[in-house]
Design an enzyme around this catalytic site. Structure first.
Site, PDB file in Angstrom:
ATOM      1  N   SER A  46       0.858  -1.195   0.000  1.00 58.73           N
ATOM      2  CA  SER A  46       0.000   0.000   0.000  1.00 58.73           C
ATOM      3  C   SER A  46       0.886   1.234   0.000  1.00 58.73           C
ATOM      4  O   SER A  46       0.668   2.184  -0.762  1.00 58.73           O
ATOM      5  CB  SER A  46      -0.875   0.067   1.256  1.00 58.73           C
ATOM      6  OG  SER A  46      -1.268  -1.190   1.701  1.00 58.73           O
ATOM      7  N   TYR A 135      -1.743 -10.824   3.713  1.00 56.83           N
ATOM      8  CA  TYR A 135      -1.878  -9.441   4.188  1.00 56.83           C
ATOM      9  C   TYR A 135      -3.293  -9.299   4.753  1.00 56.83           C
ATOM     10  O   TYR A 135      -4.253  -9.170   3.994  1.00 56.83           O
ATOM     11  CB  TYR A 135      -1.640  -8.509   3.011  1.00 56.83           C
ATOM     12  CG  TYR A 135      -1.578  -7.026   3.268  1.00 56.83           C
ATOM     13  CD1 TYR A 135      -2.013  -6.441   4.444  1.00 56.83           C
ATOM     14  CD2 TYR A 135      -1.069  -6.187   2.287  1.00 56.83           C
ATOM     15  CE1 TYR A 135      -1.937  -5.078   4.636  1.00 56.83           C
ATOM     16  CE2 TYR A 135      -0.993  -4.820   2.473  1.00 56.83           C
ATOM     17  CZ  TYR A 135      -1.429  -4.264   3.652  1.00 56.83           C
ATOM     18  OH  TYR A 135      -1.361  -2.910   3.828  1.00 56.83           O
ATOM     19  N   LYS A 163       0.682 -10.664   7.712  1.00 58.57           N
ATOM     20  CA  LYS A 163       0.938  -9.265   8.062  1.00 58.57           C
ATOM     21  C   LYS A 163      -0.379  -8.750   8.606  1.00 58.57           C
ATOM     22  O   LYS A 163      -1.373  -8.656   7.884  1.00 58.57           O
ATOM     23  CB  LYS A 163       1.347  -8.504   6.809  1.00 58.57           C
ATOM     24  CG  LYS A 163       1.418  -7.013   6.985  1.00 58.57           C
ATOM     25  CD  LYS A 163       2.224  -6.420   5.847  1.00 58.57           C
ATOM     26  CE  LYS A 163       1.473  -5.375   5.049  1.00 58.57           C
ATOM     27  NZ  LYS A 163       1.081  -4.218   5.835  1.00 58.57           N
ATOM     28  N   THR A 165      -2.501  -6.075   9.747  1.00 62.00           N
ATOM     29  CA  THR A 165      -2.777  -4.643   9.770  1.00 62.00           C
ATOM     30  C   THR A 165      -4.179  -4.461  10.327  1.00 62.00           C
ATOM     31  O   THR A 165      -5.159  -4.265   9.602  1.00 62.00           O
ATOM     32  CB  THR A 165      -2.597  -4.022   8.368  1.00 62.00           C
ATOM     33  OG1 THR A 165      -1.251  -4.271   7.947  1.00 62.00           O
ATOM     34  CG2 THR A 165      -2.809  -2.517   8.404  1.00 62.00           C
ATOM     35  N   GLY A 187       1.083  -4.654  11.886  1.00 62.09           N
ATOM     36  CA  GLY A 187       0.912  -3.772  10.729  1.00 62.09           C
ATOM     37  C   GLY A 187       0.580  -2.331  11.038  1.00 62.09           C
ATOM     38  O   GLY A 187       0.639  -1.494  10.137  1.00 62.09           O
ATOM     39  N   ASP A 189       1.899   0.767  12.931  1.00 64.20           N
ATOM     40  CA  ASP A 189       3.117   1.204  13.614  1.00 64.20           C
ATOM     41  C   ASP A 189       2.804   1.831  14.973  1.00 64.20           C
ATOM     42  O   ASP A 189       3.591   1.723  15.916  1.00 64.20           O
ATOM     43  CB  ASP A 189       3.869   2.243  12.762  1.00 64.20           C
ATOM     44  CG  ASP A 189       3.986   1.816  11.308  1.00 64.20           C
ATOM     45  OD1 ASP A 189       3.519   0.720  10.959  1.00 64.20           O
ATOM     46  OD2 ASP A 189       4.548   2.597  10.526  1.00 64.20           O
ATOM     47  N   GLU A 190       1.652   2.532  15.047  1.00 58.80           N
ATOM     48  CA  GLU A 190       1.288   3.263  16.271  1.00 58.80           C
ATOM     49  C   GLU A 190       1.009   2.324  17.441  1.00 58.80           C
ATOM     50  O   GLU A 190       0.871   2.768  18.577  1.00 58.80           O
ATOM     51  CB  GLU A 190       0.104   4.207  16.008  1.00 58.80           C
ATOM     52  CG  GLU A 190      -1.117   3.613  15.332  1.00 58.80           C
ATOM     53  CD  GLU A 190      -1.032   3.577  13.794  1.00 58.80           C
ATOM     54  OE1 GLU A 190       0.039   3.257  13.254  1.00 58.80           O
ATOM     55  OE2 GLU A 190      -2.065   3.834  13.151  1.00 58.80           O
TER      56      GLU A 190
HETATM   57  C1  NAY Z   1       1.747  -1.544   3.354  1.00 57.72           C
HETATM   58  O1  NAY Z   1       1.277  -2.418   2.614  1.00 57.72           O
HETATM   59  O2  NAY Z   1       2.518  -0.705   2.907  1.00 57.72           O
HETATM   60  C2  NAY Z   1       1.308  -1.486   4.766  1.00 57.72           C
HETATM   61  O3  NAY Z   1       0.207  -1.853   5.044  1.00 57.72           O
HETATM   62  C3  NAY Z   1       2.240  -1.003   5.816  1.00 57.72           C
HETATM   63  C4  NAY Z   1       1.548  -0.792   7.138  1.00 57.72           C
HETATM   64  C5  NAY Z   1       0.842   0.541   7.168  1.00 57.72           C
HETATM   65  N1  NAY Z   1      -0.529   0.363   6.936  1.00 57.72           N
HETATM   66  C6  NAY Z   1      -1.160   0.942   5.913  1.00 57.72           C
HETATM   67  C7  NAY Z   1      -2.605   0.706   5.824  1.00 57.72           C
HETATM   68  O4  NAY Z   1      -0.609   1.610   5.104  1.00 57.72           O
HETATM   69  O5  NAY Z   1       2.458   1.384   8.591  1.00 57.72           O
HETATM   70  C8  NAY Z   1       1.069   1.215   8.490  1.00 57.72           C
HETATM   71  C9  NAY Z   1       0.384   2.568   8.596  1.00 57.72           C
HETATM   72  O6  NAY Z   1       0.716   3.399   7.504  1.00 57.72           O
HETATM   73  C10 NAY Z   1       0.798   3.283   9.881  1.00 57.72           C
HETATM   74  O7  NAY Z   1       0.588   2.438  10.979  1.00 57.72           O
HETATM   75  C11 NAY Z   1       0.026   4.599  10.088  1.00 57.72           C
HETATM   76  O8  NAY Z   1      -1.315   4.330  10.385  1.00 57.72           O
END
Ligand code: NAY
Length: 291
Positions: A46, A135, A163, A165, A187, A189-190
């Site tokens: 993503s 995912y 993964k 998320t 997934g 980070d926070e």
């Molecule tokens: C991806 O496929 O790049 C990811 O899912 C990485 C994980 C991120 N989730 C999304 C939905 O992009 O790092 C998280 C997210 O950006 C972060 O926690 C902020 O909310």
């Protein structure tokens, strides 16, 4: 710890100002991120704006990044697509480029049945020698995968992990306990410290592009059982993540990278470019937290 565990940056994709791929920027970006001590990269997810690229562009990014890393970190290629055949095509490219594993979002938009979603993953897992990481992203899935669905997938010999998320860390713990040999990545980070506390083997995150060092330290603190230190690091990271969530995580991460010396261009349309007031917020948080 799982052999594929650790802290993986969900790599951004560099573009030129006019939106063309900037493959030349992948090598300096790889050096910048490797210097932060990251264990691996999740390429073309993503965060990589995969769904704003053609399949040929996605293949070009997978190849160029593997060439830049030269075996110095583990590489997972995100090959997810709605069409099973397109995902398989990308998986072959990832195998040819030397990736360690593939990963894929569930086919989205259409209301596919659970059986169709499972068959998609099974076909993908059977298509190449690479292991597959599912995912799990219920908020963006037409049909969220249940714990039972995920365990069915993990029973396939080539499907090695998830993964996760999702803020549902109860589900994360249930998966890890039922499938202890699987690799489970946090997934969001926070809540990385929370995911690790519930059994994750590591994490994959957008914000690790700019905060790799903080998350590697947090990972190491948690592995030693130093929860107070991990909490302090999570709080520090979340001050930055608050700003990113407010202004848009992907455009915001790219703006931070630029301030840190890595000009990776804007996000592709329809993502907007940041306003002056959003840029001011980015500049402030970079100066106070990332320098
Ligand atoms: C991806 O496929 O790049 C990811 O899912 C990485 C994980 C991120 N989730 C999304 C939905 O992009 O790092 C998280 C997210 O950006 C972060 O926690 C902020 O909310």
């Amino acid at each position: 710890a799982h052999a594929l565990g650790g802290v993986y940056s969900a790599l951004i994709t560099p573009f030129h100002a006019d939106g063309r791929l900037n493959l030349d920027q992948l090598a300096p970006l790889a050096e910048f991120e490797l210097a932060q001590g990251l264990h691996g990269f999740y390429v073309g997810g993503s965060t990589g704006e995969a769904f704003l690229q053609t399949a040929d562009e996605r293949v070009a990014v997978l190849k160029a990044f593997a060439r830049a890393v030269q075996g110095r970190a583990r590489l997972i290629a995100h090959v997810g697509a709605i069409a099973t055949d397109e995902a398989i095509h990308l998986a072959h490219a990832a195998a040819d480029a030397g990736y360690d594993a593939i990963s894929a979002i569930p086919p989205f938009y259409y209301d596919f049945s659970a059986a169709e979603v499972l068959a998609h993953y099974q076909a993908l897992a059977d298509a190449t020698p690479l292991p597959l990481v599912v995912y799990n992203f219920p908020a963006k899935s037409a049909r969220p995968l249940s714990t039972a669905d995920l365990l069915t997938l993990l029973a396939h010999p080539k499907i090695i992990g998830v993964k996760h998320t999702s803020q549902n860390l109860y589900q994360l713990e249930r998966l890890k306990t039922a499938a202890p040999d699987a690799v489970i990545y946090n997934g969001f980070d926070e809540m990385f410290a929370g995911g690790m506390a519930m059994g994750a083997d590591g994490g994959i995150g957008t914000t690790f592009n700019v905060m790799g060092r903080i998350f590697v330290e947090m990972y190491e603190a948690l592995r030693r059982g130093d929860l107070p230190r991990a909490q302090r690091l999570q709080t520090r990271a979340n001050a930055v993540i608050d700003v990113l969530i407010d202004i848009g995580v992907f455009p915001g991460t790219k703006a931070m990278l630029k301030l840190l010396g890595q000009d990776c261009g804007p996000c592709r349309r329809p993502f907007a470019t940041l306003s002056a007031s959003q840029m001011a917020k980015v500049e402030h948080v970079v100066a106070t937290h990332l320098r």
